[in-house]
Design a protein around this motif. Structure first.
Motif, short mmCIF file in Angstrom:
data_model
loop_
_atom_site.label_atom_id
_atom_site.label_comp_id
_atom_site.label_asym_id
_atom_site.label_seq_id
_atom_site.Cartn_x
_atom_site.Cartn_y
_atom_site.Cartn_z
N ASP A 136 -8.99 15.63 -16.13
CA ASP A 136 -9.93 14.78 -15.39
C ASP A 136 -9.29 13.51 -14.86
O ASP A 136 -9.98 12.69 -14.23
N TRP A 137 -8.00 13.31 -15.05
CA TRP A 137 -7.33 12.12 -14.53
C TRP A 137 -7.01 12.29 -13.05
O TRP A 137 -6.65 13.37 -12.58
N TYR A 138 -7.15 11.20 -12.31
CA TYR A 138 -6.78 11.16 -10.90
C TYR A 138 -6.16 9.81 -10.61
O TYR A 138 -6.25 8.88 -11.42
N PRO A 139 -5.48 9.64 -9.48
CA PRO A 139 -4.76 8.38 -9.21
C PRO A 139 -5.69 7.17 -9.18
O PRO A 139 -6.84 7.26 -8.75
N GLN A 140 -5.16 6.03 -9.65
CA GLN A 140 -5.88 4.77 -9.64
C GLN A 140 -5.01 3.71 -8.94
O GLN A 140 -3.79 3.66 -9.13
N ALA A 141 -5.67 2.86 -8.16
CA ALA A 141 -4.94 1.82 -7.42
C ALA A 141 -4.21 0.86 -8.35
O ALA A 141 -3.17 0.30 -7.98
N ALA A 142 -4.73 0.67 -9.57
CA ALA A 142 -4.06 -0.23 -10.51
C ALA A 142 -2.64 0.25 -10.82
O ALA A 142 -1.70 -0.55 -10.90
N ASP A 143 -2.48 1.57 -10.98
CA ASP A 143 -1.16 2.12 -11.27
C ASP A 143 -0.29 2.14 -10.02
O ASP A 143 0.93 1.93 -10.10
N ILE A 144 -0.91 2.35 -8.87
CA ILE A 144 -0.16 2.27 -7.61
C ILE A 144 0.37 0.86 -7.42
O ILE A 144 1.52 0.66 -7.00
N ALA A 145 -0.43 -0.14 -7.75
CA ALA A 145 0.02 -1.53 -7.62
C ALA A 145 1.22 -1.81 -8.51
O ALA A 145 2.20 -2.42 -8.06
N SER A 146 1.17 -1.37 -9.76
CA SER A 146 2.28 -1.67 -10.68
C SER A 146 3.56 -0.97 -10.24
O SER A 146 4.65 -1.55 -10.31
N LEU A 147 3.44 0.27 -9.77
CA LEU A 147 4.63 0.97 -9.28
C LEU A 147 5.14 0.33 -7.99
O LEU A 147 6.35 0.23 -7.77
N ALA A 148 4.22 -0.11 -7.14
CA ALA A 148 4.62 -0.72 -5.87
C ALA A 148 5.35 -2.04 -6.07
O ALA A 148 6.32 -2.34 -5.37
N VAL A 149 4.90 -2.83 -7.04
CA VAL A 149 5.58 -4.10 -7.32
C VAL A 149 7.01 -3.84 -7.77
O VAL A 149 7.96 -4.53 -7.36
N ALA A 150 7.18 -2.81 -8.62
CA ALA A 150 8.54 -2.46 -9.07
C ALA A 150 9.38 -1.97 -7.90
O ALA A 150 10.56 -2.34 -7.77
N ASP A 151 8.79 -1.15 -7.02
CA ASP A 151 9.53 -0.67 -5.85
C ASP A 151 9.88 -1.83 -4.90
O ASP A 151 10.97 -1.88 -4.34
N TRP A 152 8.92 -2.73 -4.74
CA TRP A 152 9.15 -3.90 -3.87
C TRP A 152 10.38 -4.68 -4.33
O TRP A 152 11.19 -5.14 -3.50
#
Length: 231
Positions: free
Chosen positions: A187-203
């Motif tokens: 039942d898990w699906y993507p969440q913007a909170a996790d996208i934000a944390s990964l994006a900050v690391a990528d940035w």
């Protein structure tokens, strides 16, 4: 660092604002209400954080794979905002976001494996495998779409867990995968909170694209994204 992340790749609609290490977020499960909820969420977040959209350094979004319609919504909104604000975009894998969710929830520990599968319809799943390294899920192969019977665990780990809607098809997975994956969260699906944390690391590693290069990733090669007219 001020970054706004959006996701509409699955039944969930979410937005998250990373403000100098503090995370503000909104999320709702609304399979057909993405367009209704997304921009009100954005307005609520910037109001709560007491900033303006023009203060943002970057935008991020779940670039797929996922729902074709959902991907178009998030991509279109991010592309439009990025043009208007003249800021770069950090595209983030939706599969990786679910693996990051396992880390955030404390389910996946250092050195463990996370197999992520989304139901791609037409008898297929979107699939990739990750191992947790220094608190971040690292992909051990390329994302792919295939029949459930064809998936494999591409890395050796002491413990494996599964996540994503593709695990509703667990009985169709190869026996070797079913026997190795100790627990699953279909039942898990993507969440913007996790996208934000990964994006900050990528940035921090210089991973970013201009607005006109922000595009969804469908994995299925025959589908392409149409850019905004005149761009």
């Amino acid at each position: 660092m001020k970054l706004l992340a959006l996701d509409t790749t699955a039944e969930g609609c979410s937005a998250a604002l990373w403000l100098e290490g503090v995370l503000f977020e909104r999320s709702i499960r609304s399979p057909r209400g993405h367009t209704q909820h997304l921009m009100p969420m954005v307005r609520e977040l910037v109001a709560e954080a007491d900033i303006r959209l023009s203060d943002l350094d970057a935008l991020a979004f779940g670039r797929g794979p996922g729902s074709f319609t959902g991907l178009r919504i998030a991509t279109g909104v991010v592309q439009g905002l990025a043009y208007g604000l003249d800021v770069p975009v950090v595209p983030v894998s939706s599969l990786a976001a679910v693996a990051a969710q396992a880390v955030r929830r404390g389910v996946a520990q250092e050195g463990q494996g996370v197999a992520v599968a989304f139901d791609a319809r037409m008898g297929e799943v979107y699939w990739n495998c990750y191992t947790v390294q220094h608190g971040v899920p690292r992909a051990s192969a390329n994302e792919r779409v295939c029949a459930p019977q064809q998936v494999t665990l591409t890395e050796t780990a002491d413990y494996w867990l599964g996540a994503g809607s593709g695990f509703t098809l667990v009985n169709q997975l190869p026996a070797a995968v079913r026997e190795t994956v100790a627990e699953s969260y279909p039942d898990w699906y993507p969440q913007a909170a996790d996208i934000a944390s990964l994006a900050v690391a990528d940035w921090s590693q210089g991973v970013q694209v201009p607005a006109w290069e922000a595009a969804p990733v469908y994995v299925r090669d025959e589908i392409t994204w149409k850019k905004l007219p005149g761009r």
